[in-house]
Design a protein around this motif. Structure first.
Motif, short mmCIF file in Angstrom:
data_model
loop_
_atom_site.label_atom_id
_atom_site.label_comp_id
_atom_site.label_asym_id
_atom_site.label_seq_id
_atom_site.Cartn_x
_atom_site.Cartn_y
_atom_site.Cartn_z
N THR A 14 0.83 -1.21 0.00
CA THR A 14 0.00 0.00 0.00
C THR A 14 0.86 1.26 0.00
OG1 THR A 14 -1.82 -1.13 1.12
CG2 THR A 14 -1.74 1.28 1.33
N LEU A 15 1.89 1.27 0.84
CA LEU A 15 2.75 2.45 0.92
C LEU A 15 3.56 2.64 -0.36
CD1 LEU A 15 3.90 2.21 4.63
CD2 LEU A 15 2.28 3.84 3.63
N VAL A 16 4.01 1.55 -0.97
CA VAL A 16 4.71 1.67 -2.24
C VAL A 16 3.78 2.25 -3.29
CG1 VAL A 16 5.82 0.38 -4.12
CG2 VAL A 16 6.44 -0.10 -1.75
N HIS A 17 2.54 1.80 -3.34
CA HIS A 17 1.56 2.35 -4.29
C HIS A 17 1.36 3.85 -4.05
CE1 HIS A 17 -0.58 -1.79 -4.90
NE2 HIS A 17 0.60 -1.73 -5.47
N ARG A 18 1.23 4.23 -2.79
CA ARG A 18 1.04 5.66 -2.49
C ARG A 18 2.24 6.49 -2.91
NH1 ARG A 18 -1.41 4.75 3.49
NH2 ARG A 18 -3.39 3.85 2.80
N LEU A 19 3.44 5.95 -2.71
CA LEU A 19 4.65 6.67 -3.12
C LEU A 19 4.67 6.87 -4.63
CD1 LEU A 19 7.28 4.94 -0.84
CD2 LEU A 19 6.73 7.39 -0.85
N ILE A 20 4.39 5.81 -5.37
CA ILE A 20 4.38 5.91 -6.83
C ILE A 20 3.34 6.94 -7.28
CG2 ILE A 20 3.93 4.67 -8.99
CD1 ILE A 20 4.98 2.12 -7.50
N GLN A 21 2.17 6.89 -6.68
CA GLN A 21 1.12 7.85 -7.02
C GLN A 21 1.56 9.27 -6.72
OE1 GLN A 21 -2.63 7.04 -5.16
NE2 GLN A 21 -3.67 8.70 -6.22
N ARG A 22 2.24 9.47 -5.61
CA ARG A 22 2.63 10.80 -5.17
C ARG A 22 3.80 11.37 -5.95
NH1 ARG A 22 2.25 13.66 -0.12
NH2 ARG A 22 0.29 12.60 0.19
N SER A 77 5.64 6.41 -20.39
CA SER A 77 5.22 6.44 -21.79
C SER A 77 3.98 7.32 -22.02
CB SER A 77 4.98 5.02 -22.31
OG SER A 77 3.93 4.39 -21.61
N GLY A 78 3.45 7.92 -20.96
CA GLY A 78 2.30 8.83 -21.08
C GLY A 78 1.80 9.20 -19.70
N PRO A 79 0.75 10.01 -19.64
CA PRO A 79 0.18 10.40 -18.34
C PRO A 79 -0.34 9.17 -17.59
CG PRO A 79 -0.78 11.70 -20.12
CD PRO A 79 0.05 10.64 -20.76
N ALA A 80 -0.09 9.13 -16.29
CA ALA A 80 -0.49 7.99 -15.46
C ALA A 80 -1.69 8.36 -14.60
CB ALA A 80 0.67 7.55 -14.58
N LEU A 81 -2.68 7.49 -14.60
CA LEU A 81 -3.84 7.61 -13.72
C LEU A 81 -3.70 6.53 -12.66
CD1 LEU A 81 -6.58 7.88 -16.47
CD2 LEU A 81 -5.57 9.76 -15.17
N HIS A 82 -3.84 6.90 -11.40
CA HIS A 82 -3.65 5.95 -10.30
C HIS A 82 -4.97 5.65 -9.62
CE1 HIS A 82 0.75 6.08 -10.29
NE2 HIS A 82 0.58 7.30 -10.75
N GLU A 83 -5.05 4.42 -9.06
CA GLU A 83 -6.22 3.99 -8.29
C GLU A 83 -7.50 4.19 -9.10
OE1 GLU A 83 -5.82 2.40 -5.33
OE2 GLU A 83 -3.69 2.61 -5.75
N VAL A 84 -7.54 3.57 -10.26
CA VAL A 84 -8.66 3.69 -11.20
C VAL A 84 -9.74 2.67 -10.82
CG1 VAL A 84 -9.37 3.55 -13.62
CG2 VAL A 84 -7.09 4.47 -13.01
N PRO A 85 -10.91 3.15 -10.40
CA PRO A 85 -11.98 2.22 -10.01
C PRO A 85 -12.69 1.65 -11.24
CG PRO A 85 -12.74 4.46 -9.75
CD PRO A 85 -11.30 4.54 -10.19
N PHE A 86 -13.23 0.45 -11.08
CA PHE A 86 -14.02 -0.14 -12.17
C PHE A 86 -15.10 -1.03 -11.58
CE2 PHE A 86 -11.04 -3.50 -11.31
CZ PHE A 86 -11.76 -4.66 -11.50
N THR A 87 -16.14 -1.24 -12.38
CA THR A 87 -17.18 -2.22 -12.11
C THR A 87 -17.40 -2.95 -13.43
OG1 THR A 87 -18.21 -0.77 -10.49
CG2 THR A 87 -19.57 -2.55 -11.36
N GLY A 97 -13.37 -3.17 -8.41
CA GLY A 97 -11.98 -3.16 -7.99
C GLY A 97 -11.35 -1.82 -8.26
N THR A 98 -10.08 -1.75 -7.97
CA THR A 98 -9.30 -0.55 -8.20
C THR A 98 -7.97 -0.96 -8.83
OG1 THR A 98 -10.28 0.46 -6.25
CG2 THR A 98 -8.32 1.51 -7.12
N ILE A 99 -7.69 -0.39 -9.97
CA ILE A 99 -6.49 -0.69 -10.73
C ILE A 99 -5.38 0.24 -10.26
CG2 ILE A 99 -5.47 -0.75 -13.05
CD1 ILE A 99 -8.47 -1.15 -14.04
N ASP A 100 -4.21 -0.31 -9.98
CA ASP A 100 -3.09 0.49 -9.48
C ASP A 100 -2.79 1.67 -10.39
OD1 ASP A 100 -2.73 -1.18 -7.34
OD2 ASP A 100 -0.99 -2.21 -8.18
N CYS A 101 -2.61 1.41 -11.69
CA CYS A 101 -2.16 2.47 -12.59
C CYS A 101 -2.56 2.15 -14.03
CB CYS A 101 -0.63 2.60 -12.49
SG CYS A 101 0.07 3.93 -13.46
N VAL A 102 -3.06 3.18 -14.72
CA VAL A 102 -3.33 3.08 -16.15
C VAL A 102 -2.58 4.22 -16.81
CG1 VAL A 102 -5.07 3.13 -17.98
CG2 VAL A 102 -5.62 2.06 -15.78
N VAL A 103 -1.71 3.87 -17.75
CA VAL A 103 -0.91 4.87 -18.46
C VAL A 103 -1.51 5.08 -19.85
CG1 VAL A 103 1.38 5.45 -19.36
CG2 VAL A 103 1.17 4.18 -17.21
#
Length: 157
Positions: A14-22, A77-87, A97-103
């Motif tokens: 979780t903390l690694v994900h937050r660091l990458i997002q930040r 390789s492009g703009p990164a979106l973090h914690e992307v929710p989906f149904t 769920g929530t996807i870590d990252c979509v570039v």
């Protein structure tokens, strides 16, 4: 009550994900350690885990990802979106769920990155395949590729 190693492992991830997002990748370990300490929420503190050891593991995992050229190339390789929710409806069952990252590599190409700090498991492969399907359903005009990214190995597709 003693907390399991699994709980501290999840907190590391979780903390690694937050660091990458930040901050993305490439931060100095000293800056990462300070930021990681601030990113721990009170309700996430685990009594049985030594805080300094936890932070060392977080910094090591972040640093391992940060030093990998394959990860750097995908992530930048492009703009990164973090914690992307989906149904998504799968075989009559609604999955959320929530996807870590979509570039967003281009207007027609997206990359799903699922970061893992633990050991490879078959469930991770199933998870990233579902995430790729979810993104493809959200953006049917795009080509979507999905990657598992472990701290200890090359990118798995």
């Amino acid at each position: 009550e003693r907390h399991s190693r699994g709980e501290s492992g999840r907190l590391i991830g979780t903390l690694v994900h937050r660091l990458i997002q930040r901050v993305g990748f490439g931060e100095a370990p000293s800056a990462v350690a300070e930021l990681a300490a601030r990113l721990v929420r009170v309700e996430e503190t685990v009594e049985s885990v030594d805080a300094s050891s936890l932070l060392e593991q977080v910094v090591a995992a972040y640093d391992a990802l940060s030093r990998r050229p394959d990860v750097q190339q995908l992530y930048t390789s492009g703009p990164a979106l973090h914690e992307v929710p989906f149904t998504m409806l799968v075989e009559g069952v609604w999955l959320r769920g929530t996807i870590d990252c979509v570039v967003k590599r281009s207007d027609t190409a997206l990359t799903v990155l699922e970061f893992k700090t633990g050991r490879p498991r078959e469930a991770h492969r199933v998870q990233v395949e579902l995430y790729g399907r979810a993104v493809a359903q959200m953006f049917p005009e795009c080509i979507v590729d999905a990657h598992l990214v472990y701290t200890s190995s090359s990118v798995a597709t």
